[in-house]
Design an enzyme around this catalytic site. Structure first.
Site, PDB file in Angstrom:
ATOM      1  N   CYS A   1      -2.725   9.326  -6.911  1.00 20.31           N
ATOM      2  CA  CYS A   1      -3.869   9.039  -6.045  1.00 20.31           C
ATOM      3  C   CYS A   1      -4.986  10.057  -6.324  1.00 20.31           C
ATOM      4  O   CYS A   1      -4.754  11.258  -6.220  1.00 20.31           O
ATOM      5  CB  CYS A   1      -3.500   9.095  -4.572  1.00 20.31           C
ATOM      6  SG  CYS A   1      -4.976   8.921  -3.539  1.00 20.31           S
TER       7      CYS A   1
ATOM      8  N   LYS B   1       0.867  -1.176   0.000  1.00 19.63           N
ATOM      9  CA  LYS B   1       0.000   0.000   0.000  1.00 19.63           C
ATOM     10  C   LYS B   1       0.903   1.225   0.000  1.00 19.63           C
ATOM     11  O   LYS B   1       1.984   1.203   0.611  1.00 19.63           O
ATOM     12  CB  LYS B   1      -0.905  -0.002   1.248  1.00 19.63           C
ATOM     13  CG  LYS B   1      -1.776   1.243   1.403  1.00 19.63           C
ATOM     14  CD  LYS B   1      -2.779   1.417   0.270  1.00 19.63           C
ATOM     15  CE  LYS B   1      -3.562   2.726   0.382  1.00 19.63           C
ATOM     16  NZ  LYS B   1      -4.400   2.988  -0.814  1.00 19.63           N
TER      17      LYS B   1
HETATM   18  O1  HRO Z   1      -6.046   5.189  -1.222  1.00 22.49           O
HETATM   19  C1  HRO Z   1      -6.679   5.535  -2.244  1.00 22.49           C
HETATM   20  O2  HRO Z   1      -7.751   6.155  -2.184  1.00 22.49           O
HETATM   21  C2  HRO Z   1      -6.171   5.260  -3.596  1.00 22.49           C
HETATM   22  C3  HRO Z   1      -4.882   5.500  -3.992  1.00 22.49           C
HETATM   23 CL1  HRO Z   1      -3.665   6.008  -2.925  1.00 22.49          CL
HETATM   24  C4  HRO Z   1      -4.512   5.313  -5.354  1.00 22.49           C
HETATM   25  O3  HRO Z   1      -3.365   5.522  -5.776  1.00 22.49           O
HETATM   26  N1  HRO Z   1      -5.476   4.896  -6.212  1.00 22.49           N
HETATM   27  C5  HRO Z   1      -6.739   4.656  -5.816  1.00 22.49           C
HETATM   28  O4  HRO Z   1      -7.581   4.279  -6.647  1.00 22.49           O
HETATM   29  N2  HRO Z   1      -7.072   4.838  -4.493  1.00 22.49           N
END
Ligand code: HRO
Length: 311
Positions: free
Chosen positions: A131, A45
């Protein structure tokens, strides 16, 4: 004998399939499950400087054609993931791994990357420039000037193998402009693509997730054509030393085959992994091997990037 082995830079992987950041990678337990599966690697993550709880729930929903999420970068802090990948790298016969990172500001990103540079970590880093779900924080890689500035500073001190996770682009001019920037730097890879940002899924009369009035990143079947276009566009434009990781809409061996045909050296699975669990890697590997056998391909090199165009 067919093989789905691959390499990114000087790192070898027994299988080209792995998880996509965000799915099955929040805790050591989840990461260990991917590590012990048929996947060739895992990515953590995305870790930030400090632990983050993320957005309010419900914040992830499966849909008939894929998924929508607005997780909001929940994570246990980059040190949690750095410690784990360093612990694994010292074990005999360890797979190679990807450490996903980003700061909540360029300054934080540099603080994190300087700490990783100073550590004993020897593996790959994936800097998440895409993100879509932190309120008030735009997707970094849609801002070319900021992206150029961040990369320029990063490569003034960072010497370990580093790639970037990109948002999908939708215009040929943007492929050209983005590639011209990336080609200035010694990137190990670009990963195409993150979720398509800020979609909206409606069921009956209501949105599916709570944050941002239902707006969230779209994954799964919806995004495969966009993902393939980004993989191929960057495969054609980037220096050959910058490899491509293909992510988006992979739920069968055929989908993985198409990503590799478009130029991917490694293929990540997000939405379908969330739906099916780590045993998906065995199934998709077998399906990919069957397609390769049928076509007489023994290795990924036999067909990577060899997409045919109409005469
Ligand atoms: O954590 C998120 O909301 C998230 C991230 Cl960091 C990302 O890079 N891509 C995504 O679809 N969700």
């Amino acid at each position: 004998m067919v093989s789905t082995r691959t390499t990114i830079g000087s790192f070898q992987f027994d299988n080209c399939l792995m998880n996509a950041a965000g799915v099955y990678c929040m805790t050591r337990e989840e990461l260990a499950a991917i590590d012990q599966s048929a996947a060739g690697s895992f990515v953590t993550k995305t870790g930030t400087l400090k632990e983050r709880p993320g957005n309010p729930e419900p914040r992830y929903a499966d849909t008939a054609l894929g998924s929508i999420n607005s997780m909001g970068l929940p994570n246990l802090g980059y040190h949690y993931y750095l410690d784990y990948v360093m612990e694994l790298q010292d074990r005999p016969k360890s797979k190679n791994h990807f450490l996903s990172l980003v700061g909540m500001s360029p300054e934080e990103t540099h603080t994190i990357l300087k700490s990783v540079e100073a550590s004993d970590y020897k593996g790959l880093v994936e800097l998440n420039l895409s993100c879509p779900n932190v309120p008030g924080k735009p997707q970094i890689a849609y801002d070319f000037e900021t992206t150029d500035q961040i990369l320029s500073e990063v490569f003034s001190y960072f010497t370990k193998p580093l790639g970037i996770k990109l948002p999908p682009y939708f215009d040929i001019v943007h492929f050209d402009q983005a590639a011209a920037i990336f080609n200035k730097y010694p990137l190990a890879f670009v990963n195409c693509v993150n979720s398509i940002g800020n979609g909206l899924v409606v069921e009956d009369e209501t949105v599916l997730i709570k944050p941002k009035n239902g707006f969230g990143g779209i994954g799964g079947d919806y995004i495969k054509p966009t993902a393939l276009a980004n993989v191929h566009a960057f495969y054609k434009r980037l220096n050959p030393s910058i490899q491509i990781i293909g992510t988006g809409g992979v739920k069968t061996g055929r989908d993985a085959f198409e990503h590799i045909l478009c130029g991917a050296s490694m293929v990540q699975i997000g939405t379908a992994l969330h739906q099916e669990g780590p045993q998906i890697f065995e199934r998709i590997t077998k399906e990919l091997e069957e397609i390769m056998t049928e076509k007489g391909y023994e290795s990924l090199e036999d067909f990577r990037g060899k997409l045919n165009y109409k005469a």
